[in-house]
Motif scaffolding. Structure first.
Motif, PDB file in Angstrom:
ATOM      1  N   SER A  68       0.466  16.435  -1.818  1.00 53.84           N
ATOM      2  CA  SER A  68       0.473  15.974  -3.200  1.00 53.84           C
ATOM      3  C   SER A  68       0.494  17.159  -4.152  1.00 53.84           C
ATOM      4  O   SER A  68      -0.141  18.187  -3.917  1.00 53.84           O
ATOM      5  N   GLY A 115      -4.086  13.670   0.113  1.00 54.22           N
ATOM      6  CA  GLY A 115      -2.718  13.197  -0.053  1.00 54.22           C
ATOM      7  C   GLY A 115      -1.820  13.696   1.054  1.00 54.22           C
ATOM      8  O   GLY A 115      -0.663  14.023   0.816  1.00 54.22           O
ATOM      9  N   LEU A 175      -6.243  11.351   3.785  1.00 59.22           N
ATOM     10  CA  LEU A 175      -6.269  10.481   2.611  1.00 59.22           C
ATOM     11  C   LEU A 175      -6.737  11.240   1.374  1.00 59.22           C
ATOM     12  O   LEU A 175      -6.154  11.127   0.287  1.00 59.22           O
ATOM     13  N   SER A 231      -0.609  13.764  -9.155  1.00 53.28           N
ATOM     14  CA  SER A 231      -0.861  12.934  -7.984  1.00 53.28           C
ATOM     15  C   SER A 231      -1.862  13.577  -7.040  1.00 53.28           C
ATOM     16  O   SER A 231      -2.507  12.892  -6.256  1.00 53.28           O
ATOM     17  N   SER A 249       1.426   4.017  -3.192  1.00 48.03           N
ATOM     18  CA  SER A 249       1.079   5.421  -2.993  1.00 48.03           C
ATOM     19  C   SER A 249       2.156   6.373  -3.489  1.00 48.03           C
ATOM     20  O   SER A 249       1.990   7.589  -3.377  1.00 48.03           O
ATOM     21  N   GLY A 276     -10.775   4.111  -5.267  1.00 46.72           N
ATOM     22  CA  GLY A 276      -9.952   4.611  -4.171  1.00 46.72           C
ATOM     23  C   GLY A 276     -10.775   5.160  -3.034  1.00 46.72           C
ATOM     24  O   GLY A 276     -10.506   4.891  -1.859  1.00 46.72           O
ATOM     25  N   ARG A 334       2.251   4.719   5.717  1.00 48.12           N
ATOM     26  CA  ARG A 334       1.965   3.291   5.600  1.00 48.12           C
ATOM     27  C   ARG A 334       3.157   2.440   6.021  1.00 48.12           C
ATOM     28  O   ARG A 334       2.993   1.415   6.699  1.00 48.12           O
ATOM     29  N   SER A 388       0.820  -1.202   0.000  1.00 50.69           N
ATOM     30  CA  SER A 388       0.000   0.000   0.000  1.00 50.69           C
ATOM     31  C   SER A 388       0.855   1.254   0.000  1.00 50.69           C
ATOM     32  O   SER A 388       0.554   2.241  -0.681  1.00 50.69           O
ATOM     33  N   SER A 408       2.016   9.809   2.323  1.00 52.53           N
ATOM     34  CA  SER A 408       1.236   8.577   2.441  1.00 52.53           C
ATOM     35  C   SER A 408       2.145   7.358   2.459  1.00 52.53           C
ATOM     36  O   SER A 408       1.894   6.387   3.179  1.00 52.53           O
ATOM     37  N   THR A 432     -11.346   3.588   0.805  1.00 41.00           N
ATOM     38  CA  THR A 432     -11.128   4.439   1.979  1.00 41.00           C
ATOM     39  C   THR A 432     -12.327   4.411   2.913  1.00 41.00           C
ATOM     40  O   THR A 432     -12.195   4.252   4.127  1.00 41.00           O
ATOM     41  N   ASP A 464      -5.173   9.383  -1.574  1.00 47.01           N
ATOM     42  CA  ASP A 464      -4.091   8.773  -0.813  1.00 47.01           C
ATOM     43  C   ASP A 464      -2.868   8.493  -1.678  1.00 47.01           C
ATOM     44  O   ASP A 464      -2.402   7.358  -1.773  1.00 47.01           O
ATOM     45  N   VAL A 465      -2.320   9.479  -2.331  1.00 47.40           N
ATOM     46  CA  VAL A 465      -1.107   9.345  -3.124  1.00 47.40           C
ATOM     47  C   VAL A 465      -0.150  10.468  -2.755  1.00 47.40           C
ATOM     48  O   VAL A 465      -0.539  11.627  -2.695  1.00 47.40           O
TER      49      VAL A 465
END
Length: 413
Positions: free
Chosen positions: A369, A365, A362, A373, A262, A287, A387, A258, A383, A291, A378-379
């Motif tokens: 971000s 980002g 999330l 992105s 991301s 996505g 994780r 995960s 992130s 979530t 959540d990128v």
């Protein structure tokens, strides 16, 4: 014009009646589901405003008071944070109001399970009011949300460990050959899935011709933790079961996946998305749905758990007997009056308030971000590290759960 006005009035009345019917149909058993629905609604509203509210917010003077108008992404993040703050305050206020509820005769018990029309109206007013707050308050909430999100992830880890140990104990208590064989099969499947996933991670996130040392480090560290799990579990002094070790191993490897997934799409070592340049609505929908499901499940399980912050008068905590015996009628009435609550209402709402912070991070980002992105759920590098660190925390807590009884034999774990 008159006919259209009448039609609009009829539709409004029908809508109000429908809402009133749904709200009145919420019982004690379905109250937690209703809270989940309200929380999911807040995420949907956040996502919608994230996509469409930027042009409107640019025209609000107390929000866009800058000499140079920020990028569109700034307004998208701000919209999500304002909805999240309203949701956080709603559940935080309920949590404070429910402190000390011990039995179902407490008037606040009815407030927890009922009054849904009033709750929905208050929730809507809170969310709307958030758009009148100055940017400084939203910025402070953004910073606070990162710490609250970490706390929520820690609760997820504690729940997982409690679940796997309880699962193992339940099957071992049957003391039958079938259940021992089932433990072996489930453990074997988890380990096969774990090492199979690790191979895919090496293939996806360490492509040849690129310097992907950080990705290799993440995967190798996770594999080292998995080996340590097995060694500590099978040590004669621990005499643990392989089932919890296998499940936690699979979960840690999933967190590693995960985190790596991301990584920004433009990152050369993100082989999973290097051929995908466009961002489809389906990707966003999947996505967001993932979530919603993960956050709602964690919140409900944590808030309903009797192992976490049970009220003093709950069945788990026990209750004293009366000094003088009562007749059967009085005893029945006394039992009905003092019937304890089955979980902590206050803690239930605390989990939802923390989940509000987590979901905001999330959807934005983690507010870091940029570029393409920033359009994903959540990128971003924040992130990734959240994780990965969660996976390492899971490993540490699991190892501690195995060795703590040896280090402190006088304590109950």
């Amino acid at each position: 014009m008159w006919a259209a006005s009448c039609l609009a009035s009829c539709c409004a009345v029908c809508a109000c009646d429908a809402c009133r019917t749904v709200v009145s149909g919420i019982s004690r058993r379905s109250a937690r589901i209703a809270y989940c629905g309200l929380f999911a609604l807040s995420l949907i509203v956040s996502w919608i405003l994230r996509e469409v509210a930027a042009p409107l917010m640019e025209k609000i003077p107390w929000i866009n008071h800058f000499h140079q108008t920020p990028d569109r992404e700034w307004f998208e993040t701000d919209a999500v944070l304002r909805v999240s703050l309203g949701n956080f305050l709603f559940f935080a206020i309920l949590s404070l109001m429910m402190v000390g509820v011990k039995n179902q005769k407490d008037p606040r018990d009815s407030l927890h399970h009922g009054g849904w029309m009033m709750k929905i109206v208050c929730w809507c007013l809170l969310v709307i009011f958030m758009f009148f707050l100055p940017n400084e308050i939203i910025s402070f909430y953004e910073t606070t949300s990162k710490f609250g999100s970490g706390l929520f992830l820690l609760v997820q880890v504690v729940l997982l460990l409690d679940f796997v140990h309880g699962w193992n104990d339940k099957w071992v208590q049957y003391d039958e050959q079938f259940w021992y064989f089932a433990l072996f099969v489930v453990s074997l499947v988890c380990y096969v899935a774990t090492f199979g996933l690790s191979g895919l991670l090496f293939y996806w996130f360490t492509p040849s011709g690129h310097d992907c040392g950080i990705n290799t480090f993440f995967i190798v560290m996770t594999l080292i933790f998995i080996v340590v799990f097995a060694v500590v579990t099978l040590h004669p002094a621990v005499s643990g079961s392989i089932l919890p070790a296998s499940v936690v191993s699979l979960y840690c490897m999933y967190l590693c996946y995960s985190g790596l997934a991301s990584e920004p799409r433009e990152y050369e070592c993100n082989g999973l998305h290097r051929h995908s340049k466009a961002i489809s609505t389906g990707t966003l929908t999947v996505g967001l749905l993932t979530t919603v499901l993960s956050v709602v499940y964690s919140a409900v399980r944590a808030g309903s758990s009797t192992t976490l912050l049970s009220p003093p008068s709950s069945p788990r905590a026990g209750a004293g007997k009366p000094l003088l015996p009562l007749d059967k009628v009085d005893e029945h009435e006394e039992k009905e009056k003092a019937k304890p609550v089955t979980y902590s209402y206050s803690f239930f709402h605390i989990i939802f308030s923390l989940a509000s912070m987590y979901s905001a991070m999330l959807l934005t980002g983690w507010s870091t971000s940029v570029g393409e992105s920033g359009k994903l759920v959540d990128v971003g590098w924040a992130s990734v590290w959240v994780r990965i660190l969660t996976g390492w925390a899971t490993a540490g807590l699991f190892i501690w759960s195995l060795v703590a009884p040896l280090l402190f034999p006088d304590r109950e774990f």
